[in-house]
Motif scaffolding. Structure first.
Motif, PDB file in Angstrom:
ATOM      1  N   TYR A  41       0.816  -1.208   0.000  1.00 59.07           N
ATOM      2  CA  TYR A  41       0.000   0.000   0.000  1.00 59.07           C
ATOM      3  C   TYR A  41       0.856   1.266   0.000  1.00 59.07           C
ATOM      4  CZ  TYR A  41      -4.459  -2.406   0.498  1.00 59.07           C
ATOM      5  OH  TYR A  41      -5.566  -3.175   0.283  1.00 59.07           O
ATOM      6  N   LEU A  42       1.986   1.229   0.663  1.00 54.37           N
ATOM      7  CA  LEU A  42       2.893   2.379   0.626  1.00 54.37           C
ATOM      8  C   LEU A  42       3.401   2.610  -0.802  1.00 54.37           C
ATOM      9  CD1 LEU A  42       4.559   4.620   1.968  1.00 54.37           C
ATOM     10  CD2 LEU A  42       6.245   2.880   2.571  1.00 54.37           C
ATOM     11  N   ARG A  43       3.757   1.521  -1.488  1.00 53.06           N
ATOM     12  CA  ARG A  43       4.247   1.644  -2.869  1.00 53.06           C
ATOM     13  C   ARG A  43       3.208   2.271  -3.798  1.00 53.06           C
ATOM     14  NH1 ARG A  43       6.685  -3.395  -1.829  1.00 53.06           N
ATOM     15  NH2 ARG A  43       4.888  -4.511  -2.635  1.00 53.06           N
ATOM     16  N   ILE A  44       1.919   1.967  -3.564  1.00 57.06           N
ATOM     17  CA  ILE A  44       0.884   2.511  -4.456  1.00 57.06           C
ATOM     18  C   ILE A  44       0.236   3.764  -3.861  1.00 57.06           C
ATOM     19  CG2 ILE A  44       0.467   0.295  -5.576  1.00 57.06           C
ATOM     20  CD1 ILE A  44      -2.158   0.115  -3.914  1.00 57.06           C
ATOM     21  N   GLU A  45       0.879   4.310  -2.823  1.00 54.11           N
ATOM     22  CA  GLU A  45       0.481   5.571  -2.196  1.00 54.11           C
ATOM     23  C   GLU A  45      -0.899   5.529  -1.549  1.00 54.11           C
ATOM     24  OE1 GLU A  45       1.167   8.734  -5.005  1.00 54.11           O
ATOM     25  OE2 GLU A  45       3.268   8.163  -5.257  1.00 54.11           O
ATOM     26  N   GLU A  46      -1.247   4.385  -1.001  1.00 50.55           N
ATOM     27  CA  GLU A  46      -2.464   4.234  -0.193  1.00 50.55           C
ATOM     28  C   GLU A  46      -2.024   4.344   1.265  1.00 50.55           C
ATOM     29  OE1 GLU A  46      -5.646   3.854  -1.006  1.00 50.55           O
ATOM     30  OE2 GLU A  46      -5.398   3.747  -3.186  1.00 50.55           O
ATOM     31  N   TYR A  47      -1.714   5.569   1.682  1.00 53.79           N
ATOM     32  CA  TYR A  47      -1.071   5.789   2.967  1.00 53.79           C
ATOM     33  C   TYR A  47      -1.944   5.427   4.164  1.00 53.79           C
ATOM     34  CZ  TYR A  47       2.163   8.319  -0.040  1.00 53.79           C
ATOM     35  OH  TYR A  47       3.050   8.667  -1.032  1.00 53.79           O
ATOM     36  N   GLN A  80       9.141   5.600   6.698  1.00 55.50           N
ATOM     37  CA  GLN A  80       9.005   5.822   5.259  1.00 55.50           C
ATOM     38  C   GLN A  80       7.608   6.343   4.932  1.00 55.50           C
ATOM     39  OE1 GLN A  80       9.971   1.965   3.679  1.00 55.50           O
ATOM     40  NE2 GLN A  80      12.144   2.432   3.593  1.00 55.50           N
ATOM     41  N   LEU A  81       6.614   5.783   5.583  1.00 54.34           N
ATOM     42  CA  LEU A  81       5.228   6.196   5.369  1.00 54.34           C
ATOM     43  C   LEU A  81       5.029   7.655   5.796  1.00 54.34           C
ATOM     44  CD1 LEU A  81       2.213   5.597   4.769  1.00 54.34           C
ATOM     45  CD2 LEU A  81       2.053   4.684   7.080  1.00 54.34           C
ATOM     46  N   LEU A  82       5.539   8.011   6.962  1.00 54.06           N
ATOM     47  CA  LEU A  82       5.415   9.388   7.437  1.00 54.06           C
ATOM     48  C   LEU A  82       6.109  10.363   6.490  1.00 54.06           C
ATOM     49  CD1 LEU A  82       5.966   8.742  11.239  1.00 54.06           C
ATOM     50  CD2 LEU A  82       3.882   9.692  10.199  1.00 54.06           C
ATOM     51  N   ASN A  83       7.272   9.982   6.006  1.00 56.55           N
ATOM     52  CA  ASN A  83       7.994  10.841   5.075  1.00 56.55           C
ATOM     53  C   ASN A  83       7.200  11.017   3.779  1.00 56.55           C
ATOM     54  OD1 ASN A  83      10.384  12.400   4.612  1.00 56.55           O
ATOM     55  ND2 ASN A  83      10.950  10.876   3.077  1.00 56.55           N
ATOM     56  N   ALA A  84       6.653   9.925   3.253  1.00 51.92           N
ATOM     57  CA  ALA A  84       5.861   9.994   2.021  1.00 51.92           C
ATOM     58  C   ALA A  84       4.581  10.792   2.230  1.00 51.92           C
ATOM     59  CB  ALA A  84       5.534   8.590   1.536  1.00 51.92           C
ATOM     60  N   SER A  85       4.080  10.812   3.460  1.00 45.66           N
ATOM     61  CA  SER A  85       2.848  11.531   3.791  1.00 45.66           C
ATOM     62  C   SER A  85       3.095  13.009   4.081  1.00 45.66           C
ATOM     63  CB  SER A  85       2.176  10.898   5.014  1.00 45.66           C
ATOM     64  OG  SER A  85       1.851   9.562   4.778  1.00 45.66           O
ATOM     65  N   GLY A  86       4.337  13.457   3.932  1.00 46.69           N
ATOM     66  CA  GLY A  86       4.649  14.866   4.145  1.00 46.69           C
ATOM     67  C   GLY A  86       4.851  15.244   5.598  1.00 46.69           C
ATOM     68  N   LYS A  87       5.307  14.291   6.407  1.00 45.28           N
ATOM     69  CA  LYS A  87       5.570  14.547   7.827  1.00 45.28           C
ATOM     70  C   LYS A  87       7.032  14.218   8.132  1.00 45.28           C
ATOM     71  CE  LYS A  87       0.808  13.360   8.800  1.00 45.28           C
ATOM     72  NZ  LYS A  87      -0.089  12.357   9.357  1.00 45.28           N
ATOM     73  N   PRO A  88       7.963  14.999   7.592  1.00 47.28           N
ATOM     74  CA  PRO A  88       9.375  14.649   7.723  1.00 47.28           C
ATOM     75  C   PRO A  88       9.914  14.662   9.155  1.00 47.28           C
ATOM     76  CG  PRO A  88       9.137  16.829   6.757  1.00 47.28           C
ATOM     77  CD  PRO A  88       7.764  16.223   6.828  1.00 47.28           C
ATOM     78  N   ALA A  89       9.427  15.551   9.992  1.00 48.58           N
ATOM     79  CA  ALA A  89       9.924  15.599  11.378  1.00 48.58           C
ATOM     80  C   ALA A  89       9.537  14.325  12.128  1.00 48.58           C
ATOM     81  CB  ALA A  89       9.383  16.830  12.094  1.00 48.58           C
TER      82      ALA A  89
END
Length: 129
Positions: A41-47, A80-89
Motif C-alpha cells: 500500500y505504501l508503494r501505491i500511495e495508499e497511505y 518511510q510512510l510518514l515521510n511519504a505523507s509529508g511529515k518529515p519531522a
C-alpha cells in the motif's frame, strides 16, 4: 504457481483475510502479512491503508526485547510512510527510534539513519515473508 499480482488490491486483501481466518488475529504470521501488505500500500500511495495495517501489526507484538527486531522493522516502514505523507519531522523521529532499536540488537551490524535499509531487516527476519 503464478506470482501474486500486487496491482490487484482485492487479491492482496483476500490473502490477508484468509490468513486471519486460519490463525489468530494477533499471531506473528498475521502481523508479518500485514507488514508486507502495508509495504504494498505504501508503494501505491495508499497511505491510510498502510498506516492502519502497520498499527495492527504492532498490536501482535508484546513490548519486550524478544520482538525488538520486528518492532524496529515496522517502525522503519512507518518512518518511510510518514515521510511519504509529508511529515518529515515525525518520520525522522521514527527512523531514529528504528536505528536505535536495530543497533541495540545487532551491534555487529551498526547502522545510521542514512544507511539502514529494508535489506538489513531482510537479513535478520525470523519469518520468510
Amino acid at each position: 504457481m503464478a506470482p501474486l499480482d500486487w496491482s490487484q488490491n482485492h487479491v492482496v486483501q483476500r490473502a490477508l483475510e484468509q490468513l486471519r481466518e486460519t490463525g489468530e488475529d494477533t499471531h506473528q504470521y498475521t502481523a508479518q502479512a500485514r507488514y508486507r501488505v502495508a509495504q504494498h500500500y505504501l508503494r501505491i500511495e495508499e497511505y491510510q491503508a498502510s498506516s492502519q495495517l502497520l498499527d495492527q501489526a504492532l498490536e501482535a507484538y508484546p513490548d519486550n526485547h524478544s520482538y525488538g527486531a520486528d518492532i524496529a522493522r515496522i517502525n522503519f516502514l512507518q518512518a518511510q510512510l510518514l515521510n511519504a505523507s509529508g511529515k518529515p519531522a515525525q518520520a525522522q523521529q521514527m527512523l531514529q527510534q528504528s536505528v536505535k532499536d536495530f543497533n541495540g540488537r545487532y551491534q555487529d551490524m551498526l547502522r545510521t539513519a542514512d544507511n539502514l535499509t529494508e535489506a538489513d531487516f531482510d537479513k535478520i527476519a525470523r519469518y520468510g515473508f
